[in-house]
Design a protein around this motif. Sequence first.
Motif, PDB file in Angstrom:
ATOM      1  N   ARG A  14       0.459  -1.170  -0.061  1.00  0.00           N
ATOM      2  CA  ARG A  14      -0.028  -0.162  -0.069  1.00  0.00           C
ATOM      3  C   ARG A  14       1.007   1.567   0.186  1.00  0.00           C
ATOM      4  O   ARG A  14       1.666   1.366   0.192  1.00  0.00           O
ATOM      5  CB  ARG A  14      -0.919  -0.075   1.062  1.00  0.00           C
ATOM      6  CG  ARG A  14      -2.089  -0.857   1.546  1.00  0.00           C
ATOM      7  CD  ARG A  14      -3.134  -0.685  -0.406  1.00  0.00           C
ATOM      8  NE  ARG A  14      -3.270   0.348   0.361  1.00  0.00           N
ATOM      9  CZ  ARG A  14      -4.562   0.942   1.674  1.00  0.00           C
ATOM     10  NH1 ARG A  14      -5.602  -0.324   1.941  1.00  0.00           N
ATOM     11  NH2 ARG A  14      -5.115   2.553   1.200  1.00  0.00           N
ATOM     12  N   ASN A  74      -7.128   4.747   1.245  1.00  0.00           N
ATOM     13  CA  ASN A  74      -8.452   4.354   0.515  1.00  0.00           C
ATOM     14  C   ASN A  74      -9.491   4.673  -0.668  1.00  0.00           C
ATOM     15  O   ASN A  74      -9.205   5.715  -0.401  1.00  0.00           O
ATOM     16  CB  ASN A  74      -9.332   3.668   1.052  1.00  0.00           C
ATOM     17  CG  ASN A  74      -8.890   2.477   2.406  1.00  0.00           C
ATOM     18  OD1 ASN A  74      -7.825   1.445   1.697  1.00  0.00           O
ATOM     19  ND2 ASN A  74      -9.696   2.016   2.819  1.00  0.00           N
ATOM     20  N   ASN A  75      -9.308   4.667  -1.998  1.00  0.00           N
ATOM     21  CA  ASN A  75     -10.201   5.212  -2.870  1.00  0.00           C
ATOM     22  C   ASN A  75      -9.814   6.399  -3.259  1.00  0.00           C
ATOM     23  O   ASN A  75     -10.808   7.176  -3.672  1.00  0.00           O
ATOM     24  CB  ASN A  75     -11.621   5.268  -2.449  1.00  0.00           C
ATOM     25  CG  ASN A  75     -12.478   3.575  -2.110  1.00  0.00           C
ATOM     26  OD1 ASN A  75     -11.969   3.086  -2.635  1.00  0.00           O
ATOM     27  ND2 ASN A  75     -12.347   3.582  -0.705  1.00  0.00           N
ATOM     28  N   ARG A  92      -3.607  -6.156  -5.276  1.00  0.00           N
ATOM     29  CA  ARG A  92      -4.429  -5.885  -4.052  1.00  0.00           C
ATOM     30  C   ARG A  92      -4.128  -4.349  -3.174  1.00  0.00           C
ATOM     31  O   ARG A  92      -5.314  -4.264  -3.211  1.00  0.00           O
ATOM     32  CB  ARG A  92      -4.079  -7.155  -3.643  1.00  0.00           C
ATOM     33  CG  ARG A  92      -4.889  -7.347  -2.053  1.00  0.00           C
ATOM     34  CD  ARG A  92      -4.573  -8.387  -1.370  1.00  0.00           C
ATOM     35  NE  ARG A  92      -4.625  -9.883  -1.699  1.00  0.00           N
ATOM     36  CZ  ARG A  92      -3.464 -10.782  -2.174  1.00  0.00           C
ATOM     37  NH1 ARG A  92      -2.035 -10.388  -1.162  1.00  0.00           N
ATOM     38  NH2 ARG A  92      -3.710 -12.177  -2.742  1.00  0.00           N
ATOM     39  N   SER A  93      -2.717  -4.220  -3.085  1.00  0.00           N
ATOM     40  CA  SER A  93      -2.823  -2.475  -3.175  1.00  0.00           C
ATOM     41  C   SER A  93      -3.404  -1.772  -3.982  1.00  0.00           C
ATOM     42  O   SER A  93      -4.247  -1.342  -4.204  1.00  0.00           O
ATOM     43  CB  SER A  93      -1.739  -2.775  -3.323  1.00  0.00           C
ATOM     44  OG  SER A  93      -0.579  -3.688  -3.064  1.00  0.00           O
ATOM     45  N   ARG A  94      -3.841  -1.628  -5.452  1.00  0.00           N
ATOM     46  CA  ARG A  94      -3.818  -1.087  -5.616  1.00  0.00           C
ATOM     47  C   ARG A  94      -5.313  -0.613  -5.522  1.00  0.00           C
ATOM     48  O   ARG A  94      -6.569  -0.474  -5.737  1.00  0.00           O
ATOM     49  CB  ARG A  94      -3.672  -0.934  -7.236  1.00  0.00           C
ATOM     50  CG  ARG A  94      -2.418  -1.291  -7.233  1.00  0.00           C
ATOM     51  CD  ARG A  94      -1.360   0.019  -7.738  1.00  0.00           C
ATOM     52  NE  ARG A  94      -1.189   0.800  -6.527  1.00  0.00           N
ATOM     53  CZ  ARG A  94       0.108  -0.017  -5.147  1.00  0.00           C
ATOM     54  NH1 ARG A  94       0.514  -1.144  -6.037  1.00  0.00           N
ATOM     55  NH2 ARG A  94       0.142   0.014  -3.378  1.00  0.00           N
ATOM     56  N   SER A  95      -5.946  -2.232  -5.434  1.00  0.00           N
ATOM     57  CA  SER A  95      -7.895  -2.143  -5.845  1.00  0.00           C
ATOM     58  C   SER A  95      -8.469  -1.362  -4.302  1.00  0.00           C
ATOM     59  O   SER A  95      -9.476  -0.997  -4.127  1.00  0.00           O
ATOM     60  CB  SER A  95      -7.982  -4.111  -5.816  1.00  0.00           C
ATOM     61  OG  SER A  95      -7.547  -4.616  -4.333  1.00  0.00           O
ATOM     62  N   GLU A  96      -7.603  -1.332  -3.038  1.00  0.00           N
ATOM     63  CA  GLU A  96      -7.649  -0.510  -2.590  1.00  0.00           C
ATOM     64  C   GLU A  96      -7.495   1.007  -2.327  1.00  0.00           C
ATOM     65  O   GLU A  96      -8.669   1.592  -2.168  1.00  0.00           O
ATOM     66  CB  GLU A  96      -6.370  -1.142  -1.106  1.00  0.00           C
ATOM     67  CG  GLU A  96      -7.164  -2.604  -0.525  1.00  0.00           C
ATOM     68  CD  GLU A  96      -8.322  -2.365   0.214  1.00  0.00           C
ATOM     69  OE1 GLU A  96      -8.772  -1.942   0.419  1.00  0.00           O
ATOM     70  OE2 GLU A  96      -8.652  -4.317   0.085  1.00  0.00           O
ATOM     71  N   GLU A  97      -6.975   1.382  -2.927  1.00  0.00           N
ATOM     72  CA  GLU A  97      -6.442   2.623  -3.654  1.00  0.00           C
ATOM     73  C   GLU A  97      -7.346   3.604  -4.696  1.00  0.00           C
ATOM     74  O   GLU A  97      -8.066   4.450  -4.268  1.00  0.00           O
ATOM     75  CB  GLU A  97      -5.122   3.046  -3.817  1.00  0.00           C
ATOM     76  CG  GLU A  97      -4.197   2.368  -2.404  1.00  0.00           C
ATOM     77  CD  GLU A  97      -2.359   2.315  -2.841  1.00  0.00           C
ATOM     78  OE1 GLU A  97      -1.585   1.777  -2.107  1.00  0.00           O
ATOM     79  OE2 GLU A  97      -3.061   2.289  -4.484  1.00  0.00           O
ATOM     80  N   SER A 113      -9.105  -8.444  -8.817  1.00  0.00           N
ATOM     81  CA  SER A 113     -10.401  -7.120  -7.293  1.00  0.00           C
ATOM     82  C   SER A 113      -9.864  -6.146  -9.808  1.00  0.00           C
ATOM     83  O   SER A 113     -11.026  -5.230  -9.654  1.00  0.00           O
ATOM     84  CB  SER A 113      -9.274  -6.547  -7.284  1.00  0.00           C
ATOM     85  OG  SER A 113      -9.173  -7.259  -5.865  1.00  0.00           O
ATOM     86  N   LYS A 123     -11.009  -1.183 -12.457  1.00  0.00           N
ATOM     87  CA  LYS A 123     -11.394  -2.004 -10.751  1.00  0.00           C
ATOM     88  C   LYS A 123     -12.833  -1.973 -10.221  1.00  0.00           C
ATOM     89  O   LYS A 123     -14.137  -1.058 -11.101  1.00  0.00           O
ATOM     90  CB  LYS A 123     -10.648  -1.128 -10.070  1.00  0.00           C
ATOM     91  CG  LYS A 123     -11.763  -0.957  -8.418  1.00  0.00           C
ATOM     92  CD  LYS A 123     -11.164  -2.050  -7.566  1.00  0.00           C
ATOM     93  CE  LYS A 123     -11.832  -1.988  -6.611  1.00  0.00           C
ATOM     94  NZ  LYS A 123     -11.643  -0.476  -5.453  1.00  0.00           N
TER      95      LYS A 123
END
Length: 371
Positions: free
Chosen positions: A141, A145-146, A207-212, A285, A370
């Motif tokens: 990360r 988020n988002n 996975r990290s980019r899917s959170e951001e 994701s 996403k």
Amino acid sequence: MDPEKVFHMTGGVGVTSYARNSSLQKKASDMVRHITTDTIQELFIKTTPKSIGVADLGCSSGPNTLTIIKDIVEAVEGSSHKILHPPPEFRVYLNDLPTNDFNSIFKALPEFYRELRQEKSGGSCIPSIFIGGYAGSFYGRLFPNNCLHFVYSSYSLHWLSRVPPALYDEKGGSINKGHVYISESSPPQVSQAYYKQFQEDFTLFLRSRSEELIVGGRMVLIFLGRRGPDHVDRGNCFFWELLSQSFAELIAKGEVEEEKLDSYDVHFYAPSKNEIEDEVRKEGSFGLDRLEMFQIESNNEDQKDDHAGKIISYGAEVARTVRAIQESMICHHFGEGILDHLFEHYGRLVDEEMGIEKIEPITFVIVLRKL
């Protein structure tokens, strides 16, 4: 050797700097510029945010990163005018490892803003662009988020988070002696180790980019790869084999110890199309909107200018490019005294091989959405 602490493109603006030896990377980004701009225009029209978050992951130093940011800004502004919607403000996150020469980028910002003002001299408002540097590995990360709408990464994701630990036996000896990457004589465990590390890293990246990223956010990723299932081909893998041969020449002259080479492996992996698709599908994701393979045309004619009015060969240009990328790691492991001789040998080998048969490295551009 921890790449996060050591690895960086050669900073500054000197003869061997990345800023002056990244024209091949710029050619690649220019070839797929339409994909980058089409993707962010489509995203903007669908979401019309007042503030748009854009990240360049693996931005390095030199002019390339600000060129693509300018393209992105102009593409979004063009779309906003077409749909009669106010242009957004731009939050631009420039990311690379902590050892990156961020100062060179920051020093270039006044000129970047000045050029934007000149282009808007006809009365149009200057876009609000807020640019910051974010040091850290993208294998994890980086942002809240988002907060992102668009992620761009060019010629970075073929670099792994580490040299695969399975390349070394219990006593720390390499199972890939005499080579810095996968070769024809490498045991099967070598390619298996590299593939496993790619799977771990790319999954963590997604996975990290899917959170951001926001839902519907996009990523345009450009990185080196290979054509099919064979790990050894006359493409990106072959360039590493020529570097191994260059080291061998220095060993024969007594300039490098053989044991030093045996303990040096690059943290690089060129995936195939199927391997990329498999990891995107398994992680789950993102939807894969586009995946294209392309190649930068090369020849062996002396026609490249080296910024000093001289003409250099294709091999010399490739050698300077590879040196600007690998210099930090080679200096840390072997010392800087071998650099000039190593890359003189390397450039000559590239030219000799190009005279026999073309070397054809390939690049992938993928567009992810996403879900």
